[in-house]
Design a protein around this motif. Structure first.
Motif, PDB file in Angstrom:
ATOM      1  N   GLY A  91       0.796  -1.215   0.000  1.00  0.00           N
ATOM      2  CA  GLY A  91       0.000   0.000   0.000  1.00  0.00           C
ATOM      3  C   GLY A  91       0.828   1.262   0.000  1.00  0.00           C
ATOM      4  O   GLY A  91       2.070   1.235   0.033  1.00  0.00           O
ATOM      5  N   LEU A  92       0.135   2.384  -0.019  1.00  0.00           N
ATOM      6  CA  LEU A  92       0.727   3.720   0.029  1.00  0.00           C
ATOM      7  C   LEU A  92       0.134   4.456   1.224  1.00  0.00           C
ATOM      8  O   LEU A  92      -1.090   4.484   1.384  1.00  0.00           O
ATOM      9  N   VAL A  93       0.993   5.051   2.054  1.00  0.00           N
ATOM     10  CA  VAL A  93       0.550   5.794   3.226  1.00  0.00           C
ATOM     11  C   VAL A  93       1.345   7.090   3.296  1.00  0.00           C
ATOM     12  O   VAL A  93       2.580   7.085   3.166  1.00  0.00           O
ATOM     13  N   ALA A  94       0.659   8.213   3.483  1.00  0.00           N
ATOM     14  CA  ALA A  94       1.335   9.514   3.580  1.00  0.00           C
ATOM     15  C   ALA A  94       0.477  10.454   4.405  1.00  0.00           C
ATOM     16  O   ALA A  94      -0.760  10.334   4.436  1.00  0.00           O
ATOM     17  N   GLY A  95       1.154  11.400   5.058  1.00  0.00           N
ATOM     18  CA  GLY A  95       0.450  12.392   5.843  1.00  0.00           C
ATOM     19  C   GLY A  95      -0.126  13.495   4.991  1.00  0.00           C
ATOM     20  O   GLY A  95      -1.039  14.197   5.409  1.00  0.00           O
ATOM     21  N   ASP A  96       0.358  13.636   3.781  1.00  0.00           N
ATOM     22  CA  ASP A  96      -0.122  14.663   2.861  1.00  0.00           C
ATOM     23  C   ASP A  96      -0.493  13.979   1.549  1.00  0.00           C
ATOM     24  O   ASP A  96       0.251  13.139   1.046  1.00  0.00           O
ATOM     25  N   PHE A  97      -1.637  14.356   0.977  1.00  0.00           N
ATOM     26  CA  PHE A  97      -2.101  13.697  -0.239  1.00  0.00           C
ATOM     27  C   PHE A  97      -1.103  13.878  -1.383  1.00  0.00           C
ATOM     28  O   PHE A  97      -0.941  12.997  -2.219  1.00  0.00           O
ATOM     29  N   SER A  98      -0.402  14.989  -1.418  1.00  0.00           N
ATOM     30  CA  SER A  98       0.564  15.236  -2.483  1.00  0.00           C
ATOM     31  C   SER A  98       1.738  14.275  -2.420  1.00  0.00           C
ATOM     32  O   SER A  98       2.414  14.043  -3.421  1.00  0.00           O
ATOM     33  N   ASP A  99       1.987  13.696  -1.238  1.00  0.00           N
ATOM     34  CA  ASP A  99       3.090  12.747  -1.094  1.00  0.00           C
ATOM     35  C   ASP A  99       2.640  11.295  -1.208  1.00  0.00           C
ATOM     36  O   ASP A  99       3.477  10.384  -1.100  1.00  0.00           O
ATOM     37  N   LEU A 100       1.311  11.057  -1.420  1.00  0.00           N
ATOM     38  CA  LEU A 100       0.780   9.703  -1.356  1.00  0.00           C
ATOM     39  C   LEU A 100       1.384   8.804  -2.427  1.00  0.00           C
ATOM     40  O   LEU A 100       1.649   7.627  -2.182  1.00  0.00           O
ATOM     41  N   PHE A 101       1.626   9.344  -3.620  1.00  0.00           N
ATOM     42  CA  PHE A 101       2.092   8.519  -4.733  1.00  0.00           C
ATOM     43  C   PHE A 101       3.595   8.620  -4.954  1.00  0.00           C
ATOM     44  O   PHE A 101       4.107   8.217  -5.999  1.00  0.00           O
ATOM     45  N   SER A 102       4.294   9.118  -4.012  1.00  0.00           N
ATOM     46  CA  SER A 102       5.745   9.144  -4.115  1.00  0.00           C
ATOM     47  C   SER A 102       6.306   7.797  -3.682  1.00  0.00           C
ATOM     48  O   SER A 102       5.665   7.032  -2.960  1.00  0.00           O
ATOM     49  N   SER A 103       7.506   7.488  -4.114  1.00  0.00           N
ATOM     50  CA  SER A 103       8.119   6.193  -3.804  1.00  0.00           C
ATOM     51  C   SER A 103       8.364   6.023  -2.314  1.00  0.00           C
ATOM     52  O   SER A 103       8.365   4.897  -1.801  1.00  0.00           O
ATOM     53  N   ASP A 104       8.559   7.120  -1.606  1.00  0.00           N
ATOM     54  CA  ASP A 104       8.817   7.019  -0.177  1.00  0.00           C
ATOM     55  C   ASP A 104       7.565   6.633   0.613  1.00  0.00           C
ATOM     56  O   ASP A 104       7.672   6.297   1.794  1.00  0.00           O
TER      57      ASP A 104
END
Length: 507
Positions: free
Chosen positions: A349-362
């Motif tokens: 999955g993908l998890v991020a605190g900001d939607f703009s970072d959701l699809f980044s590799s990190d």
């Protein structure tokens, strides 16, 4: 301290086990039952039957009755129990699809937004979000306080959960096989029901036409007997007859007239039965049966085949055999349930605190695991299930043998009855020819003045009575013929013919 990582260390073990035990299905093999049987039926010798390997398809077409052909065709399309049987097949197919779905991994997609606040009194994370004073020696933040983490947290996630049971011991395969056999049973049941419905339609139609023909014959006989009664009354009034002759003529007329209501009841009963079989109102069946229509003549050679053919032609035998096969698979399932079950799961999955970072590799994350489940003690429940299914299989084998024995006995009984009904038909035909000759001789003697007209009318009455018995014999032969074809089994489904329609059914 060494930590055992299940997701990385156990996976090679499972994969190795899969390769070693792949195809190691548990459970007894199934072999179709072998049945000892005679080479021919006991009562197979008859001049109107033959031992033929080819079964007559849609044998009722030989009766050359378009009304009957249309009734059969429409009944096979409209009969409500047949429609219910079709739905039963659909349910069996859906159940098979459901069971087969366990063979492949289950994938569950998920996405969402989360927002939460950590309590400062939380025993684990409360310290991280609570203000912490800065030591005096720390410059330039002397006298201030800081927090390690924010109290408010929010973010988004997008991912999947994948789960798969490795079917090492064939449990799911056997469940799938059992479901497929149950579907086949539903199809055989529909075919057998179609045969029963079709036979019922033919039987009721022939009985209706027979009652119709007997009614017309009774009306003709009543007309002759009334003429006889009038003649006797004239003879009594003129002093040439006796009161006994008059009473006998009146009794004979009343007895013949009493037959009419019985025949009307028979016709109504058979019409009602046809209406139920067709799923139509009685008024529509009346229209179908309106007009003149005599009793079709049942003739021709019946190909009875060999006793071994019955195993594949009788629906009840085929269902009983498939029941054994299905229970054998279910026995294998109960045995496999006592062995370990292996599972592979993963959650990328993908998890991020900001939607703009959701699809980044990190933002990529994943969890993988392999597990085993083995019910090593259940108080004997698993062993009891195996014993139950073993008893079910033995019971199914006994029912199969009983069904086979009953089918052979039914065919032999119907063959005997068919032969005797043919003999009865021949005897009555001979008697009918004799009464015809008697009427011809009586008319000749009357024209010669050797007998009175009363003797001629009595000979005609005997002729009508014998004709009624002849119709009854034809009905019996027709009924036995339908029963024999039904006992022999086979596919009677007109709708299975490509492009079959009402016109084709009536050819």
């Amino acid at each position: 301290m060494n930590v055992f990582n299940l997701s990385t260390s156990f996976t090679p073990i499972v994969l190795a086990t899969t390769m070693l035990l792949g195809g190691c299905a548990i459970g007894p093999d199934y072999n179709e039952p072998q049945t000892a049987m005679a080479d021919v039926y006991l009562n197979a010798v008859d001049h109107d039957t033959e031992i033929s390997m080819t079964q007559t398809p849609y044998w009722w077409l030989q009766l050359n009755d378009e009304t009957l052909n249309q009734l059969v065709h429409d009944a096979q399309k409209q009969n409500i129990p047949l429609k219910l049987a079709s739905e039963r097949i659909k349910m069996a197919q859906s159940y098979q699809d459901m069971v087969e779905s366990f063979k492949v991994p289950t994938v569950n997609l998920g996405a969402g937004y989360f927002n939460y606040q950590i309590s400062q009194n939380d025993p684990l994370l409360g310290t991280a979000v609570s203000p912490i004073g800065v030591p005096v020696g720390a410059q330039p933040m002397l006298g201030q306080s800081v927090t390690i983490a924010d109290k408010q947290q929010s973010g988004g996630f997008l991912g999947a959960t994948i789960a798969w049971e490795v079917d090492l011991f064939g449990r799911i395969d056997k469940q799938t096989n059992a479901a497929q056999i149950r579907k086949t049973q539903a199809e055989i049941y529909q075919s057998g029901l179609n045969t029963l419905i079709t036979a019922d339609v033919i039987h009721n139609y022939l009985q209706y036409r027979g009652a119709q023909e007997r009614t017309q014959l009774a009306l003709d006989n009543i007309a002759d007997q009334r003429e006889t009664l009038n003649l006797v009354e004239k003879m009594v009034s003129s002093g040439y007859g006796s009161e006994l002759d008059l009473a006998q003529a009146e009794a004979m007329l009343a007895a013949t007239e009493s037959v009419i209501p019985q025949l009307d009841i028979a016709k109504q009963v058979h019409k009602h039965r046809l209406a139920i079989l067709l799923g139509e109102p009685l008024t529509k069946v009346d229209i179908r049966l309106s007009g003149e229509g005599g009793l079709p003549k049942v003739e021709g050679i019946i190909p009875i085949g060999l006793p071994s053919d019955l195993l594949t032609r009788r629906p009840d035998i085929r269902i009983a055999e498939r029941e054994m096969a299905a229970i054998n698979q279910e026995l294998g399932v109960s045995i496999a349930n006592r062995y370990p079950k292996f599972f592979l799961t993963g959650s990328p999955g993908l998890v991020a605190g900001d939607f703009s970072d959701l699809f980044s590799s990190d933002s990529f994350s994943w969890v993988g695991s392999a597990g085993i489940s083995w019910n090593v003690f259940d108080g004997g429940r698993g062993e009891a299930m195996v014993d139950i299914n073993e008893s079910r299989f033995k019971s199914a084998a006994l029912r199969y043998q009983h069904t086979v024995d009953g089918a052979f006995a039914e065919v032999d009984s119907m063959l005997f009855t068919y032969g005797r009904s043919q003999e009865n038909q021949r005897r009555i035909d001979e008697a009918n020819r004799s009464t015809d000759n008697a009427v011809m001789k009586a008319k000749s003697l009357y024209r010669a003045g050797l007998i009175n007209h009363l003797a001629v009318l009595d000979a005609q009455r005997q002729q009508k009575l014998m004709q009624d018995r002849q119709i009854a014999a034809k009905l019996q032969t027709a009924q036995v013929t339908v029963g024999l074809y039904k006992a022999l089994g086979g596919d009677w489904d007109l709708t299975s013919r490509s492009g079959s329609g009402s016109g084709e059914a009536s050819q």
